[in-house]
Design a protein around this motif. Structure first.
Motif, mmCIF file in Angstrom:
data_model
loop_
_atom_site.group_PDB
_atom_site.id
_atom_site.type_symbol
_atom_site.label_atom_id
_atom_site.label_comp_id
_atom_site.label_asym_id
_atom_site.label_seq_id
_atom_site.Cartn_x
_atom_site.Cartn_y
_atom_site.Cartn_z
ATOM 1 N N ILE A 107 -92.303 42.730 83.724
ATOM 2 C CA ILE A 107 -93.483 42.222 82.997
ATOM 3 C C ILE A 107 -93.277 40.730 82.728
ATOM 4 N N PRO A 108 -94.305 39.900 82.953
ATOM 5 C CA PRO A 108 -94.129 38.472 82.707
ATOM 6 C C PRO A 108 -93.691 38.187 81.269
ATOM 7 N N SER A 109 -92.704 37.290 81.131
ATOM 8 C CA SER A 109 -92.076 37.119 79.813
ATOM 9 C C SER A 109 -92.994 36.447 78.794
ATOM 10 N N ASP A 110 -94.071 35.794 79.242
ATOM 11 C CA ASP A 110 -94.960 35.174 78.263
ATOM 12 C C ASP A 110 -95.699 36.207 77.415
ATOM 13 N N THR A 111 -95.619 37.474 77.809
ATOM 14 C CA THR A 111 -96.313 38.508 77.042
ATOM 15 C C THR A 111 -95.407 39.153 75.983
ATOM 16 N N TYR A 112 -94.085 38.909 76.051
ATOM 17 C CA TYR A 112 -93.136 39.662 75.203
ATOM 18 C C TYR A 112 -93.461 39.582 73.720
ATOM 19 N N THR A 113 -93.658 38.335 73.245
ATOM 20 C CA THR A 113 -93.878 38.168 71.808
ATOM 21 C C THR A 113 -95.083 38.981 71.345
ATOM 22 N N LEU A 166 -96.509 41.579 72.840
ATOM 23 C CA LEU A 166 -96.306 43.025 72.982
ATOM 24 C C LEU A 166 -95.438 43.591 71.861
ATOM 25 N N LEU A 167 -94.414 42.821 71.442
ATOM 26 C CA LEU A 167 -93.529 43.303 70.372
ATOM 27 C C LEU A 167 -94.215 43.162 69.013
ATOM 28 N N LYS A 168 -94.923 42.055 68.851
ATOM 29 C CA LYS A 168 -95.589 41.819 67.579
ATOM 30 C C LYS A 168 -96.583 42.940 67.293
ATOM 31 N N LYS A 169 -97.263 43.381 68.367
ATOM 32 C CA LYS A 169 -98.273 44.420 68.182
ATOM 33 C C LYS A 169 -97.697 45.821 68.412
ATOM 34 N N ASN A 170 -96.395 45.882 68.591
ATOM 35 C CA ASN A 170 -95.732 47.170 68.855
ATOM 36 C C ASN A 170 -96.391 47.912 70.025
ATOM 37 N N LEU A 171 -96.585 47.228 71.156
ATOM 38 C CA LEU A 171 -97.307 47.815 72.296
ATOM 39 C C LEU A 171 -96.386 48.438 73.349
ATOM 40 N N VAL A 172 -95.072 48.233 73.224
ATOM 41 C CA VAL A 172 -94.191 48.788 74.259
ATOM 42 C C VAL A 172 -94.290 50.328 74.329
ATOM 43 N N PRO A 173 -94.391 51.012 73.179
ATOM 44 C CA PRO A 173 -94.589 52.471 73.278
ATOM 45 C C PRO A 173 -95.874 52.836 74.037
ATOM 46 N N VAL A 174 -96.899 51.973 73.964
ATOM 47 C CA VAL A 174 -98.141 52.234 74.701
ATOM 48 C C VAL A 174 -97.876 52.090 76.203
ATOM 49 N N ILE A 175 -97.106 51.048 76.545
ATOM 50 C CA ILE A 175 -96.760 50.865 77.972
ATOM 51 C C ILE A 175 -96.035 52.113 78.478
ATOM 52 N N GLU A 176 -95.102 52.605 77.660
ATOM 53 C CA GLU A 176 -94.356 53.815 78.065
ATOM 54 C C GLU A 176 -95.303 54.958 78.393
ATOM 55 N N GLN A 177 -96.324 55.110 77.560
ATOM 56 C CA GLN A 177 -97.282 56.202 77.786
ATOM 57 C C GLN A 177 -98.062 55.981 79.076
ATOM 58 N N LEU A 178 -98.437 54.708 79.326
ATOM 59 C CA LEU A 178 -99.209 54.407 80.536
ATOM 60 C C LEU A 178 -98.356 54.626 81.779
ATOM 61 N N VAL A 179 -97.079 54.273 81.676
ATOM 62 C CA VAL A 179 -96.176 54.474 82.818
ATOM 63 C C VAL A 179 -96.090 55.963 83.149
ATOM 64 N N TYR A 186 -86.613 44.624 74.858
ATOM 65 C CA TYR A 186 -86.612 43.437 75.725
ATOM 66 C C TYR A 186 -86.143 43.824 77.124
ATOM 67 N N ARG A 187 -85.051 44.589 77.167
ATOM 68 C CA ARG A 187 -84.482 44.999 78.456
ATOM 69 C C ARG A 187 -85.510 45.807 79.260
ATOM 70 N N GLN A 188 -86.173 46.734 78.546
ATOM 71 C CA GLN A 188 -87.182 47.581 79.174
ATOM 72 C C GLN A 188 -88.275 46.742 79.835
ATOM 73 N N MET A 189 -88.760 45.756 79.109
ATOM 74 C CA MET A 189 -89.858 44.930 79.623
ATOM 75 C C MET A 189 -89.401 44.136 80.847
ATOM 76 N N LYS A 190 -88.150 43.702 80.807
ATOM 77 C CA LYS A 190 -87.568 42.973 81.930
ATOM 78 C C LYS A 190 -87.502 43.888 83.151
ATOM 79 N N ILE A 194 -85.971 57.712 64.687
ATOM 80 C CA ILE A 194 -86.251 56.278 64.639
ATOM 81 C C ILE A 194 -86.517 55.725 66.037
ATOM 82 N N PRO A 195 -87.372 54.711 66.107
ATOM 83 C CA PRO A 195 -87.714 54.152 67.420
ATOM 84 C C PRO A 195 -86.545 53.371 68.042
ATOM 85 N N MET A 196 -86.789 52.921 69.289
ATOM 86 C CA MET A 196 -85.763 52.227 70.062
ATOM 87 C C MET A 196 -85.462 50.850 69.477
#
Lengths: 668, 460
Positions: A505-511, A513-526, A497-501, A489-491
């Motif tokens: 990452i600017p907080s105006d993007t959080y909603t 990024l989460l809505k589109k489930n993009l944090v795993p993509v950020i992980e890959q880019l990192v 939220y903690r990861q993005m902080k 199961i995913p995180m």
């Protein structure tokens, strides 16, 4: 009868509406403070419905996720629903109400999406294991206690939204929790269930549905009523939505996620606002519902001051011919031509109640009107009264009516109309609703409107509508199976939220990024060496912008973005070039990246090649500058401007700037 | 003694006993998957002994795996009684008297924890509680003759039913309905056609394809249609009353000898084979489709012929059937065989000697067609002529199940070869018809544009 006995002499319904709104202390949503919610005891919870992304439906082998226009169908089937006993031997209140409404329910079926199962001519096939597995993953993620055996249960719906008259549903887990910013909210349960039909129309005694969505797998997450402001409620809703989406195994888009909101005020009752398709509507709806209940409690207080024995309260009514009585009210007169019967009703001691504020722009009379439509099947407008906010009965009409009804000064007078066979149910519905006014807030489900108010939909069903599904066997969930599922199961969303902080990452993007489930993509880019902040901003700002401007190609997936950064990496190009490339790959995901660059007229340059023209450009700047006193800053900006486009992707712009500054310094 | 652990067995039973928790007890169960609260429910006998069923507060049922249980405790007890509200059936002057004879089946049913399935429930009070509209149609009385599922109906029940019907007619009833499971409804309908002849009142068999414990059940409407037909229609025959289309619109009245269940689960499963239904029925009344039928009469001259020979069978022919199938039936003492042959009524050559042997032993062998629609025509090919020479008698367009029932009924009365033949070929109520109307066979294939256009225009 003396004229002075007229119930509405010098009575202004609008004034009464305003003054009652004030007396209960109504404040608009925007002006409301936490103290206001505390004052009225705002309490609410959510039921979040989310479609799961499977190829097939839950209990048959029809494809899921294919939708048809209302007029695109192959056959029609008509059914009527009858209430049946629950397992505990009780009739459900909602069921009995729906039975009273005597609806002809028509299903429009399309061969592509409907088989004999949907129309209840074949028993269910074994449950879709793919759906069950996805739903269990979400249950684990919601920290629920997973059941040992799944029991398919029938949940009665007599509105016809499911042709069997019940929804097949099953609990997968109970008692979980989600962690919001400032508090933890408990989850009561999560169930897997089949989605219902989509309503085409509901007019009079005729309701039409289509069956394309029917039977698609859905999960329902139910929270405890632990949200104490509309904002908390919205936050909980968002959290659950993000959590569901983080698995990548749920559907998105119109109608794929819908929420029901349960609201009560101090001393009120749980009322369910059903099928809110946008989370952003929830605060306004729940706010208004809470104040509606607060208003109903005030109505109760006012009535009990006047009526000592509510149990004996009864309306008086007379069927009238308005022409004979001399009624000139244009609304009433217009219905006579349709052969409607008109009934005059006296509601003893209800003066000042009908126009009592309930919701913005609505009063107690609307509660009666809603029920006439839903229970008796009489289309609106279906009522007018001595206190109507739009076209009230005038004094002359009222005088005539109060004589006919023998009404007194403290009574309210109502006129209703409809076909003769609907009138008994209509009178029953009004009597019933008025009696409920003495008790406070009726248990209801309500339909959300775009203006933030709600309409009566049904009596709130209870546990009495549950019945074991005798057509299905229980499904055991072995320890090893659950154990294996929990490994994949995913995180947690709170951890996301903690990861993005941490990535800054600017907080105006959080909603987004989460809505589109993009944090795993950020992980890959990192992992590819891109900074978390850059990746987050790139997706949260640039991608969001592109999404809003350009139509997406069907083949585009977020993986293409990862591939783009891999390409830039291997080509030793700067990540900033991605911003130029994104609109192209969004539209043409199948184009190879070199061609994308060509289409952007991009040319490879080494750093030295890029730096070479600086001296020449500075020379040029001196020739064209307007004033000798121009600061070096202006020179820098001009040169940067000349080089910017070709530099993008080839050198880091900050490096370029430094090199120019160095040369400027030398020349100075 | 009261069973405190209804349906539980093996390990699950041990666990319940260990912690002193009864069925219908409210329990708190601590498990390695967390805590669960609810009422312990009975368990279906066919389910495993690894789980305990719990109804949680929200009304849903869940199962708890006993290997995860750490502790459990009973905190209360509440036994539910599942009962359809019983109300006395009102008597309305001037409405016809209708008797409902119950045999079981899903016309009225409730939950059975033993099997987890539904069991029949039945009384006029219960029926009136569930379908109050019946009181506007007739004055209904009921008698529960048996409580068996459709598949367990047999000769004993046919005979008992026939006798019970005879008594009701004698006592002046205006119409009879028989509640019956649907699987063998048509067999019973055929049996009653032969056993109850010259009835002055309608005899209606009715069932339901969706049990009455579901809101979309066809039971209520079928009952309304059946009581309407029994109480008010002029057609005094043994008929099956079930849904016409799958929609809640109207029912068909099928002649008991020509009706067959044609779909395993559809509401509109019953179809008249080789003819049209006799009539349609809605809550407004009965509208005949066929012009000829037996009319309702005032007299009470009914003939009850409760006979049945049980050693009768149907052989459903298939390619390469071996002769020992027939031989073993003869050896087992079967007196009559209905063959459902291919095409116009054929079986393969290797069976011929076996047929001859059967005939010589005095077994009565008749031919029907497994195509269901159409007549046996044994003169068309030589093989057919050979078969008739060996003693097989073609049964025209009698459907195989009806032929089976009729042969049982005939052999219950006589074993004389000529008499058996005469009775089999002399139709009692259209089990053999003189002519097949062109609209008797109307099976259209979906997908064809004009058929699709038709379906779209009319409700299915």
């Amino acid at each position: 009868m003396k004229k002075s006995s007229s119930p509405t002499k010098k009575f202004d319904p609008h004034k009464n509406y305003q003054s009652t709104m004030k007396s209960i202390g109504y404040v608009g949503r925007k002006k409301a403070k936490p103290e206001d919610y505390k004052r009225i005891g705002f309490k609410s919870g959510l039921e979040v419905h989310q479609q799961i992304k499977t190829k097939k439906k839950l209990f048959c082998r029809c494809p899921a996720g294919i939708f048809h226009d209302s007029n695109d169908y192959h056959a029609e089937i008509i059914r009527h629903m009858r209430p049946t006993l629950s397992e505990m031997g009780e009739y459900d209140g909602t069921a009995l109400m729906e039975f009273k409404t005597r609806k002809d329910i028509t299903y429009r079926i399309h061969n592509q999406t409907t088989c004999t199962y949907e129309i209840d001519d074949t028993p269910p096939f074994p449950i879709n294991r793919e759906a069950l597995e996805y739903a269990l993953e979400i249950s684990l993620l919601s920290k629920l206690n997973i059941v040992g055996e799944v029991h398919i249960t029938r949940k009665q719906y007599l509105d016809g939204s499911i042709p069997t008259g019940f929804q097949r549903t099953a609990i997968l887990g109970v008692e979980g929790s989600i962690q919001l910013k400032n508090k933890k909210v408990g989850l009561i349960q999560l169930s897997i269930e089949e989605d219902s039909c989509r309503e085409i129309s509901d007019i009079g005694h005729q309701r039409i549905y289509k069956t394309d969505r029917l039977g698609m797998p859905l999960i329902e997450t139910v929270t405890h009523p632990e949200c104490f402001t509309p904002d908390e409620l919205r936050e909980a809703g968002e959290y659950i939505r993000f959590l569901n989406r983080s698995t990548g195994k749920v559907r998105t888009g119109m109608g794929a996620a819908r929420q029901d909101t349960n609201v009560s005020c101090e001393g009120g009752t749980r009322v369910e606002i059903k099928g809110v398709s946008h989370l952003k509507w929830i605060p306004e709806l729940s706010h208004n519902e809470c104040f509606r209940q607060w208003a109903l409690l005030n109505i109760r207080k006012l009535l009990l001051e006047k009526v000592k024995t509510p149990a004996k309260w009864e309306l008086k009514h007379v069927t009238i011919d308005p022409r004979e009585v001399g009624i000139e009210n244009e609304l009433v007169v217009s219905y006579l031509d349709e052969g409607y019967k008109v009934v005059a009703i006296c509601l003893p001691q209800f003066k000042g109640i009908l126009s009592h504020f309930t919701q913005p722009g609505k009063c107690f009379a609307n509660e009666l009107s809603d029920r006439l439509k839903v229970i008796a099947g009489i289309e609106k407008p279906n009522i007018t009264s001595s206190e109507d906010l739009d076209i009230p009965l005038d004094t002359k009409d009222l005088d005539a009516l109060s004589r006919t009804l023998n009404a007194s000064e403290d009574d309210a007078i109502v006129l209703i109309w409809g076909i003769e066979s609907d009138i008994p149910t209509a009178l029953e519905a009004i009597q019933e609703r008025c009696i409920m006014a003495f008790e406070g807030v009726p248990r209801e489900t309500r339909r959300p409107m775009a203006d933030g108010t709600t309409l009566f939909e049904r009596v709130l069903p209870g546990a009495d509508r549950m019945y074991p599904d005798t057509d299905s066997a229980p499904i055991p969930l072995e320890q090893s199976y659950i154990h294996n599922l929990s490994k994949n199961i995913p995180m947690d969303i709170a951890d996301r939220y903690r990861q993005m902080k941490d990535w800054n990452i600017p907080s105006d993007t959080y909603t987004y990024l989460l809505k589109k489930n993009l944090v795993p993509v950020i992980e890959q880019l990192v992992k590819l060496g891109v900074s978390g902040r850059f990746a987050g901003t790139f997706l949260g700002h640039k991608l969001k912008y592109v999404e809003g401007k350009i139509e997406k190609h069907n083949d585009f997936t977020y993986n293409r973005i990862v591939e783009m950064f891999e390409f830039l990496n291997t080509q030793k190009l700067q990540p900033s070039l991605a911003k130029l490339m994104l609109p192209t790959i969004y539209q043409h995901p199948n184009m190879d990246f070199n061609s994308v660059l060509t289409s952007l007229s991009f040319k490879h340059r080494t750093k030295d090649e890029m730096l070479a023209p600086i001296d020449y450009l500075l020379e040029k700047f001196r020739e064209i500058r307007v004033s000798k006193s121009d600061s070096p800053k202006i020179a820098l900006n001009w040169v940067m401007g000349q080089l910017n486009r070709q530099a993008l992707g080839n050198v880091d712009l900050k490096d370029l700037q430094k090199s120019i500054e160095k040369k400027l310094a030398k020349q100075a | 003694m009261e069973d405190f652990f209804q349906g539980y067995k093996g390990k699950a039973l041990e666990v319940l006993k260990k912690y002193n928790v009864r069925v219908w007890g409210k329990a708190v169960i601590e498990t390695s998957r967390g805590e669960f609260k609810g009422t312990v429910l009975p368990r279906s006998e066919n389910d495993d002994d690894q789980h305990i069923v719990l109804k949680i507060e929200t009304g849903y049922n869940i199962g708890i795996d006993i290997v995860t249980i750490k502790r459990m405790k009973e905190t209360g007890y509440f036994k539910a009684t599942y009962k359809i509200p019983e109300k006395e059936f009102p008597v309305t002057p001037n409405l016809p008297k209708v008797k409902l004879l119950g045999t079981g089946g899903t016309i009225a049913s409730r939950l059975d924890y033993r099997t987890g399935a539904v069991i029949p429930a039945f009384s006029p009070g219960e029926l009136y509680g569930a379908v109050p509209e019946l009181a506007d149609i007739c004055n209904l009385t009921t008698e529960k003759l048996f409580a068996v599922f459709s598949e367990n109906m047999g000769p004993e029940q046919y005979k008992a039913l026939a006798i019970a019907i005879g008594k009701e007619i004698e006592n002046g009833i205006d119409g009879i309905i028989i509640g019956h499971g649907t699987d063998t409804l048509s067999h019973t309908a055929a049996a009653l056609t032969f056993m109850v002849q010259n009835s002055p009142v309608p005899i209606i068999l009715v069932g339901s394809q969706r049990s009455s414990d579901r809101p979309s059940s066809d039971a209520a409407l079928n009952l309304m249609h059946a009581t309407t037909a029994a109480g008010h229609s002029d057609i005094a025959e043994v008929m099956v009353c079930m849904f016409g289309p799958t929609s809640d619109e109207y029912g068909f009245l099928h002649r008991g000898t020509r009706v067959r269940k044609m779909h395993s689960s559809y509401r509109s499963t019953f179809r008249t084979i080789g003819d049209t239904p006799i009539a349609t029925v809605s809550r407004k009344g009965v509208v005949p489709i066929k012009e000829e039928y037996n009319h309702r009469r005032k007299d009470r001259k009914v003939k009850i012929l409760p006979f049945f020979e049980e050693k009768v069978t149907i052989v459903y022919y298939y390619p390469n059937m071996q002769p020992d199938i027939i031989d073993s039936l003869v050896e087992s003492g079967y007196k009559g065989i209905i063959i459902a042959g291919t095409g116009l009524g054929h079986i393969n050559k290797p069976l011929y000697p076996a047929i001859e042997r059967a005939y010589k032993k005095g077994v009565h062998v008749f031919m029907t067609v497994q195509t269901l629609w159409g007549f046996v025509h044994m003169y068309v090919y030589d093989t057919g002529r050979d078969l008739m020479a060996k003693g097989i008698i073609p049964l025209e367009n009698m459907i195989p199940e009806t032929a089976y029932i009729k042969l049982g009924w005939v052999l219950g009365q006589t074993n004389d070869r000529e008499e058996v033949k005469r009775l089999m070929l002399k139709p009692i109520n259209d089990e053999i018809t003189q002519r097949e109307p062109y609209n008797g066979y109307l099976i259209y294939q979906g997908g064809v544009p004009e058929v699709e256009a038709f379906i779209r225009r009319f409700r299915k």
